[in-house]
Scaffold this active site. Structure first.
Site, short mmCIF file in Angstrom:
data_model
loop_
_atom_site.label_atom_id
_atom_site.label_comp_id
_atom_site.label_asym_id
_atom_site.label_seq_id
_atom_site.Cartn_x
_atom_site.Cartn_y
_atom_site.Cartn_z
N HIS A 164 36.29 40.45 39.93
CA HIS A 164 35.44 41.63 39.68
C HIS A 164 34.35 41.48 38.57
O HIS A 164 34.66 41.97 37.40
CB HIS A 164 36.23 43.10 39.56
CG HIS A 164 35.31 44.34 39.27
ND1 HIS A 164 35.73 45.28 39.16
CD2 HIS A 164 33.98 44.53 39.45
CE1 HIS A 164 34.87 46.52 39.20
NE2 HIS A 164 33.67 45.69 39.24
N HIS A 203 29.93 41.45 37.72
CA HIS A 203 28.77 41.81 38.15
C HIS A 203 27.51 41.12 37.26
O HIS A 203 27.85 40.53 36.19
CB HIS A 203 28.46 43.21 38.07
CG HIS A 203 29.41 44.24 38.58
ND1 HIS A 203 29.41 44.03 40.19
CD2 HIS A 203 30.33 45.15 38.28
CE1 HIS A 203 30.33 45.11 40.55
NE2 HIS A 203 30.92 45.51 39.46
N ALA A 255 26.71 46.75 39.61
CA ALA A 255 26.88 47.95 40.20
C ALA A 255 26.01 49.03 39.81
O ALA A 255 25.59 49.76 40.96
CB ALA A 255 28.50 48.33 40.22
N SER A 256 25.64 49.15 38.75
CA SER A 256 24.91 50.52 38.30
C SER A 256 23.51 50.62 38.74
O SER A 256 23.18 51.56 38.75
CB SER A 256 25.11 50.58 36.57
OG SER A 256 24.61 49.65 36.22
N HIS A 279 33.07 50.85 45.49
CA HIS A 279 32.36 50.62 44.20
C HIS A 279 31.32 51.55 44.03
O HIS A 279 30.24 51.27 44.80
CB HIS A 279 32.08 49.31 43.62
CG HIS A 279 32.12 49.18 42.13
ND1 HIS A 279 31.26 49.88 41.31
CD2 HIS A 279 32.73 48.40 41.33
CE1 HIS A 279 31.29 49.85 40.00
NE2 HIS A 279 32.28 48.73 40.06
N TYR A 308 32.52 56.57 37.94
CA TYR A 308 33.38 55.52 38.47
C TYR A 308 35.07 55.59 38.77
O TYR A 308 35.44 55.32 39.63
CB TYR A 308 33.31 54.15 37.55
CG TYR A 308 32.18 53.17 37.54
CD1 TYR A 308 30.82 53.64 37.85
CD2 TYR A 308 32.11 51.89 37.10
CE1 TYR A 308 29.87 53.16 38.05
CE2 TYR A 308 30.98 51.03 37.15
CZ TYR A 308 29.75 51.60 37.65
OH TYR A 308 28.68 50.96 37.72
N GLU A 313 35.62 42.81 34.91
CA GLU A 313 34.55 43.71 35.04
C GLU A 313 33.57 43.11 33.73
O GLU A 313 33.01 43.78 33.38
CB GLU A 313 34.50 45.08 35.30
CG GLU A 313 33.12 45.40 35.78
CD GLU A 313 33.05 46.91 36.27
OE1 GLU A 313 34.15 47.62 36.08
OE2 GLU A 313 32.18 47.33 36.93
#
Lengths: 339, 339
Positions: free
Chosen positions: B6, B8, B70-71, B176, B192, B282
């Site tokens: 995980h 990003h 992701a955001s 996600h 989240y 992450e």
């Protein structure tokens, strides 16, 4: 003394629930709601003695802070008048329970919230319950719309009028949503736990308790996901340039022990300072079965607290001391009875 | 071998993010989006080597399953065409990273979801990324509306077309969400974690994996609140007459280790069967600071896994074995390189 700070009247007499159905139907059709039915003391005794009281005795608790069933508060149903009439009916029923069993139950009220209403009626009902019925706190629904989180965060100033009254009366609010009208959110498995987590984060990002230093929130269900992710929340507070969580939130925010397995309670007592943990079971509530892994009820949380690796002094705080501190009106009422 | 499942690309080159701003502005004004900028390999190297690669080396991991930030997926912004162009740009950039550092990064794609669109474009992009770019999975947003949970649950049959393709390609989906456009829900602190919990409960109430026995979901952030409330979920499954969770969900649902303190990882490894836990950090993500209680980065989750009271065989599964099983295309690619 063992005080359970989180019990709902989930077993209310059928006539009470039937009246609610009639009230909702009347609202829908534009008719006048039916008159509230006569419910005898014996009917109330029966619903309590076969259920909560039986389990309280079996499990060895002493006192329960008792409020109307959370999932049926349903603030999204009807309008302000519907919500207020239903709240009064529910709170009056709780009051009768506390009068029938004053040694065992003390009342906490639901509020006549409604997603489209301000808090005037809620403040009125809060005052009535605390000042006239001897209640010691309220349940405050952070998402009265019922599952889409469309309401302003708890830190929005639209909430401030009720916070002022909570502080004036010196009663805490348990932050507790109601049923979900969102098919994506199961009420007790998703919405409750998500809302607990969301409420904590709302407090974290704000300076609410700088403005209301004596305001107290109890976040139920073990604080949602918060203790499990305590590192994340400590880290986010740091990123947001907030004080340490113990200074920023833990004078005002408390967690209950409605976590239904031993590892969860072990984490809670390991991570959260003992002064911020209040014993609770939410019995008879969302999870009523027996855990096949232990042979005991999932919601018999006293067993987990008993087995937790904590000092006797910590256990006393969780069972009794913290509840007396967070609910000063309970402490006063108990002391008046020599307890 | 330590595989972080995980990560990003939170440090993408400024030109890439500037293009997104231009694309959004063009959509708003009805203009044609600007041409995607030229970004040199050196620009990509700089953003990776000073950040993820540096920390991977420092912390001692070997391989990261890498996806767009992701955001900023922000599926609620614009329409299907906007979402698709942005997804292609983001996934192509991830592909370039995996080409520059094939030993360290393998790609997972974002999908061009949009709250008003069906999954046709998402399936098209999933196929492109897996079949042409060598990606091994995708991030699936269960709430593309961005924070009000208005989308049908993951068990609704509107999702089934993409599940069929996920099964056909034998790639898992990490569930996600993206940024929150709800002022009541902080993205990484509330949305989240709430969405992780909600997704798990959606699976629990359904028989999704009876219909898709080979479908695999990775629920990130340690599974939201789920392990902490494992007793509640076991009890709710029992109330709902579902099989034991290990049979009902744990052949298909996996949790990562993005839990940023030791007690959380200890709970996770105590409660969840080791075959269902995948190492992840992450990093570089929501919580970038150093924990004053430990002197180490909050998101240096390897330290917690190292300190957890588990057998070496369990640690091997968490670090490597489970990732190879859940991401068969990663396993095949690694084996083709003799790893």
């Amino acid at each position: 003394m063992i005080i359970d700070c989180h019990g709902h009247y989930t077993t209310a007499p059928a006539a009470h629930n039937d009246w609610r159905d009639g009230q909702k139907a009347a609202f829908k059709s534009g008719a006048k709601p039916p008159p509230y039915p006569a419910i005898s003391d014996d009917e109330i005794r029966e619903t309590i003695e076969q259920n909560q009281l039986k389990l309280i005795k079996e499990r060895g608790a002493d006192h329960t802070i008792f409020s109307p069933r959370a999932s049926t508060m349903a603030h999204h149903v009807g309008d302000q008048a519907v919500s207020e009439a239903w709240s009064i009916a529910c709170n009056d029923l709780i009051h009768r329970v506390t009068q029938l069993y004053p040694e065992v139950f003390t009342g906490v009220c639901m509020l006549p919230q409604n997603p489209k209403a301000d808090l005037t009626a809620s403040i009125r009902e809060l005052r009535r319950c605390v000042e006239q019925l001897g209640f010691i706190g309220c349940n405050l629904n952070p998402d009265p719309g019922g599952g889409h989180f469309t309401h302003p965060p708890l830190t929005d100033e639209s909430w401030f009028p009720i916070y002022e009254v909570l502080c004036e009366l010196d009663v805490p609010a348990m932050i507790h949503v109601s049923g979900s009208c969102n098919p994506a959110l199961h009420a007790t498995g998703a919405f409750y736990i998500a809302a607990d987590t969301v409420a904590f984060m709302q407090c974290l990002t704000s300076d609410l308790f700088r403005d209301f230093p004596t305001l107290k929130f109890v976040i139920p269900h073990g604080g949602g996901a918060v203790p499990y992710h305590w590192g994340r929340f400590r880290g986010l507070a740091q990123e947001l340039k907030k004080p340490l969580l113990k200074d920023h939130l833990l004078n005002n925010v408390f967690f209950d022990t409605c976590v239904y397995h031993q590892p969860g309670i072990d984490l809670l007592t390991r991570v959260i300072p003992v002064d911020n943990i209040l014993f609770a079971s939410e019995m008879i509530g969302a999870v009523r079965g027996i855990d096949p892994e232990t042979g005991h009820y999932f919601d018999d949380t006293k067993r987990y607290v008993e087995a937790a690796q904590i000092e006797p002094e910590a256990r006393y705080k969780i069972y009794e001391g913290n509840a007396r501190r967070v609910y000063p009106r309970l402490d006063a009422a108990l002391k008046a009875k020599g307890r």
